[in-house]
Design an enzyme around this catalytic site. Structure first.
Site, PDB file in Angstrom:
ATOM      1  N   ASN A  33       0.863  -1.182   0.000  1.00  0.00           N
ATOM      2  CA  ASN A  33       0.000   0.000   0.000  1.00  0.00           C
ATOM      3  C   ASN A  33       0.898   1.230   0.000  1.00  0.00           C
ATOM      4  OD1 ASN A  33      -2.891   0.885   0.332  1.00  0.00           O
ATOM      5  ND2 ASN A  33      -1.934   2.041   1.989  1.00  0.00           N
ATOM      6  N   SER A 128     -17.659  -7.461  -8.683  1.00  0.00           N
ATOM      7  CA  SER A 128     -18.912  -7.010  -8.083  1.00  0.00           C
ATOM      8  C   SER A 128     -19.209  -7.761  -6.794  1.00  0.00           C
ATOM      9  CB  SER A 128     -20.076  -7.201  -9.044  1.00  0.00           C
ATOM     10  OG  SER A 128     -21.280  -6.828  -8.400  1.00  0.00           O
ATOM     11  N   LYS A 182     -18.872  -5.281 -16.671  1.00  0.00           N
ATOM     12  CA  LYS A 182     -19.156  -4.783 -15.312  1.00  0.00           C
ATOM     13  C   LYS A 182     -20.012  -3.511 -15.389  1.00  0.00           C
ATOM     14  CE  LYS A 182     -18.953  -4.299 -10.790  1.00  0.00           C
ATOM     15  NZ  LYS A 182     -19.241  -2.952 -10.440  1.00  0.00           N
ATOM     16  N   HIS A 185     -23.460  -4.562 -15.995  1.00  0.00           N
ATOM     17  CA  HIS A 185     -23.979  -5.059 -14.711  1.00  0.00           C
ATOM     18  C   HIS A 185     -24.513  -3.903 -13.871  1.00  0.00           C
ATOM     19  CE1 HIS A 185     -23.461  -5.607 -10.367  1.00  0.00           C
ATOM     20  NE2 HIS A 185     -23.789  -6.878 -10.553  1.00  0.00           N
ATOM     21  N   ASN A 186     -23.739  -2.838 -13.804  1.00  0.00           N
ATOM     22  CA  ASN A 186     -24.163  -1.718 -12.967  1.00  0.00           C
ATOM     23  C   ASN A 186     -25.376  -0.992 -13.550  1.00  0.00           C
ATOM     24  OD1 ASN A 186     -21.822  -2.430 -11.552  1.00  0.00           O
ATOM     25  ND2 ASN A 186     -21.528  -0.341 -10.867  1.00  0.00           N
ATOM     26  N   GLU A 189     -28.130  -3.038 -12.582  1.00  0.00           N
ATOM     27  CA  GLU A 189     -28.292  -2.832 -11.126  1.00  0.00           C
ATOM     28  C   GLU A 189     -29.144  -1.576 -10.861  1.00  0.00           C
ATOM     29  OE1 GLU A 189     -24.544  -2.966  -8.756  1.00  0.00           O
ATOM     30  OE2 GLU A 189     -25.063  -0.955  -8.068  1.00  0.00           O
TER      31      GLU A 189
HETATM   32  C1  6PG Z   1     -21.011  -3.844  -7.323  1.00  0.00           C
HETATM   33  C2  6PG Z   1     -21.525  -2.442  -7.265  1.00  0.00           C
HETATM   34  C3  6PG Z   1     -20.392  -1.523  -6.902  1.00  0.00           C
HETATM   35  C4  6PG Z   1     -20.857  -0.214  -6.338  1.00  0.00           C
HETATM   36  C5  6PG Z   1     -21.283   0.772  -7.375  1.00  0.00           C
HETATM   37  C6  6PG Z   1     -22.490   1.565  -6.944  1.00  0.00           C
HETATM   38  O1  6PG Z   1     -21.207  -4.444  -8.375  1.00  0.00           O
HETATM   39  O2  6PG Z   1     -20.446  -4.307  -6.351  1.00  0.00           O
HETATM   40  O3  6PG Z   1     -22.062  -2.071  -8.479  1.00  0.00           O
HETATM   41  O4  6PG Z   1     -19.570  -1.431  -8.003  1.00  0.00           O
HETATM   42  O5  6PG Z   1     -21.815  -0.414  -5.386  1.00  0.00           O
HETATM   43  O6  6PG Z   1     -20.205   1.627  -7.540  1.00  0.00           O
HETATM   44  O7  6PG Z   1     -22.697   2.529  -7.891  1.00  0.00           O
HETATM   45  P1  6PG Z   1     -23.332   3.926  -7.600  1.00  0.00           P
HETATM   46  O8  6PG Z   1     -22.508   4.577  -6.524  1.00  0.00           O
HETATM   47  O9  6PG Z   1     -23.209   4.625  -8.892  1.00  0.00           O
HETATM   48  O10 6PG Z   1     -24.725   3.676  -7.143  1.00  0.00           O
END
Ligand code: 6PG
Length: 477
Positions: A33, A128, A182, A185-186, A189
């Site tokens: 780190n 994720s 990904k 996916h979001n 989401e």
């Molecule tokens: C995941 C989520 C993760 C995070 C996002 C939330 O797959 O684990 O998507 O990546 O929670 O960044 O996105 P927002 O802040 O745009 O709602």
């Protein structure tokens, strides 16, 4: 060199991923780190992990067995480039640099291009599942070369969530493919969350149920086709009571939803790719609307009265469930369409059935439902839309009447349902025999001579709108 894998960046996600890696048979994990105190803290707090800590990047690189493999877990952006450069200067051909952050896939493509001439593999991996997922088993979406996956695949498989016996990781495609998926996916989401929120609003405002009762409805839904992590946590959130006020927790939270930007990327890229993702876009816009306090107050001031909620009977909750399911199918269909379009544009060979499978566990949108999507793409990888696949065609047909009634009831009751509404309009746009796009195209020809095609014969035409309105065929089209 003692470690088969290293992690750079030990904030919560990085620490948890490192601990997850260390807990798996056969892994020895090097950690580094920028500020060493953080590294020391992690190593002290988790002696069981057997971490190999390094204060300097030189020592970190020296602690890795070949081919050296390091996962970068720092805030997406400039910090990522700095760490990539530090590693690339010290790594050798065949070594692997993995960016496990929420990077923009375009950045990942550029970084891969920049690193490729050195012979070092650069892998952008979408991860994720949040902090818990990183620790106990995330869903992992790695891009990059097939060669790098031979080394990386087994390591990632060792820490990924397991769904029905299969690890939630697959080689998505080259360079930015993993971060692209990904991003999708979001976007999904966002849509899932918005649709659930609309269902809650309807059950409360129209159905007259209190949050605790709605929690029971959601818990019930979680035992049927809507089963998913997001439905499950929604029930828990709705059951929660604020300690300070004794009110339902959801009532004391300011009604303003933030975002870190990945949903916005999804929609921006959908526009560039020309893929209609209205269900996802409305979810992104709904968060934006929630933050427009000035406009919300202004309109509340001028509105004299609001519609009375429509009267509904006991079957309303079931109808909302059906509307939610159908709208959700649309959002996923749009997301997967975008994967098809992205794969075509960027030259990726993406197996959509495998993407559906690795989303069954670990990630935020995890759900049984993904099995149906996997089956649809397994049966016919070239299905034009998920809405055509027999299972989903039937599911939407079964729910269609309820879906329409719920959207109509929402409109009459003054409950905003941008997600349900956009999903239904999208479905109708695909289902209807003729679209009013004919009129739009005619308007374009009127004011801009943009031409049109005819339904009855081939060719490209223009009408002399300002003259005698004769039609001429436009050659060369
Ligand atoms: C995941 C989520 C993760 C995070 C996002 C939330 O797959 O684990 O998507 O990546 O929670 O960044 O996105 P927002 O802040 O745009 O709602």
């Amino acid at each position: 060199a003692r470690a088969n894998i290293g992690v750079v960046g030990l904030a919560v996600m990085g620490s948890n991923l490192a601990r997850n890696l260390a807990s798996r048979e056969g892994n020895t994990v090097a950690v580094h780190n920028r500020t060493y105190a953080r590294t020391e803290q992690l190593v002290t707090e988790h002696p069981e992990a057997g971490f190999v800590p390094s204060e300097s990047i030189d020592d970190f690189v020296a602690s890795l067995a070949k081919p050296r493999t390091a996962i970068i877990m720092v805030q997406a952006g400039k910090g990522t480039d700095a760490v990539i450069d530090q590693l690339a200067e010290r790594f050798e051909p065949g070594d692997i640099i993995v960016d496990g952050g929420n990077a923009n896939f375009q950045d990942t493509i550029a970084r891969e291009q920049r690193i490729a001439p050195t012979g070092i593999h650069f892998v952008g991996a979408g991860i994720s599942g949040g902090e818990e997922g990183a620790l106990h088993g995330p869903s992992i979406m790695p891009g990059g070369s097939a060669e790098s996956y031979e080394t990386l695949g087994p390591i990632l498989a060792s820490i990924a969530a397991v769904a029905e016996g299969e690890p939630c990781v697959t080689h998505v495609g080259t360079d930015g493919a993993g971060h692209f998926v990904k991003m999708i996916h979001n976007g999904i989401e966002y849509a899932d969350m918005q649709l659930i929120a609309e269902a809650f609003d309807l059950l409360r405002t129209v159905g007259g149920l209190e949050p605790a009762a709605i929690a029971d409805v959601f818990a019930e839904w979680n035992r049927g086709p809507l089963e998913s992590y997001l439905i499950e946590i929604t029930a828990e959130v709705l059951r929660h009571v604020d300690a300070a006020t004794g009110k339902p927790f959801v009532d004391v939270v300011l009604d303003q939803a933030g975002s870190k930007g990945t949903g916005v990327w999804t929609v921006q890229n959908a526009l560039d790719l020309g893929v209609p993702v209205g269900g996802i876009a409305e979810a992104v816009f709904a968060r934006a609307v929630s933050g427009k306090q000035a406009q919300r107050e202004a309109v509340r001031r001028v509105v004299a009265s609001r519609p009375q909620p429509q009267r509904v009977d006991a079957s309303f909750a079931d109808e909302v469930a059906k509307a939610l399911y159908a709208s959700k199918v649309v959002a996923y269909a749009q997301g997967f369409d975008m994967i098809t379009a992205g794969a075509r544009k960027y030259g990726w060979d993406i197996r959509k059935d495998r993407i559906a499978k690795i989303w069954r566990g670990g990630c935020i949108i995890r759900a049984q439902f993904l099995n149906r999507i996997a089956e649809a793409y397994d049966e016919d990888p070239d299905v034009a839309t998920l809405l055509e696949a027999p299972y989903f065609a039937q599911a939407v047909a079964d729910g269609e009447r309820a879906w329409r009634r719920v959207v109509a009831t929402a409109a009459q009751s003054g409950v905003p349902v941008p997600g349900f509404g956009a999903a239904l309009s999208y479905y109708d746009s695909l289902a209807v025999e003729r679209l009013p796009a004919a009129l739009v195209q005619a308007q374009r020809d009127y004011f801009g001579a943009h031409t049109y095609q005819r339904v009855d014969r081939p060719g490209t035409f223009h009408t002399q709108w300002s003259g005698d309105r004769t039609e001429s065929e436009v050659p060369g089209h």
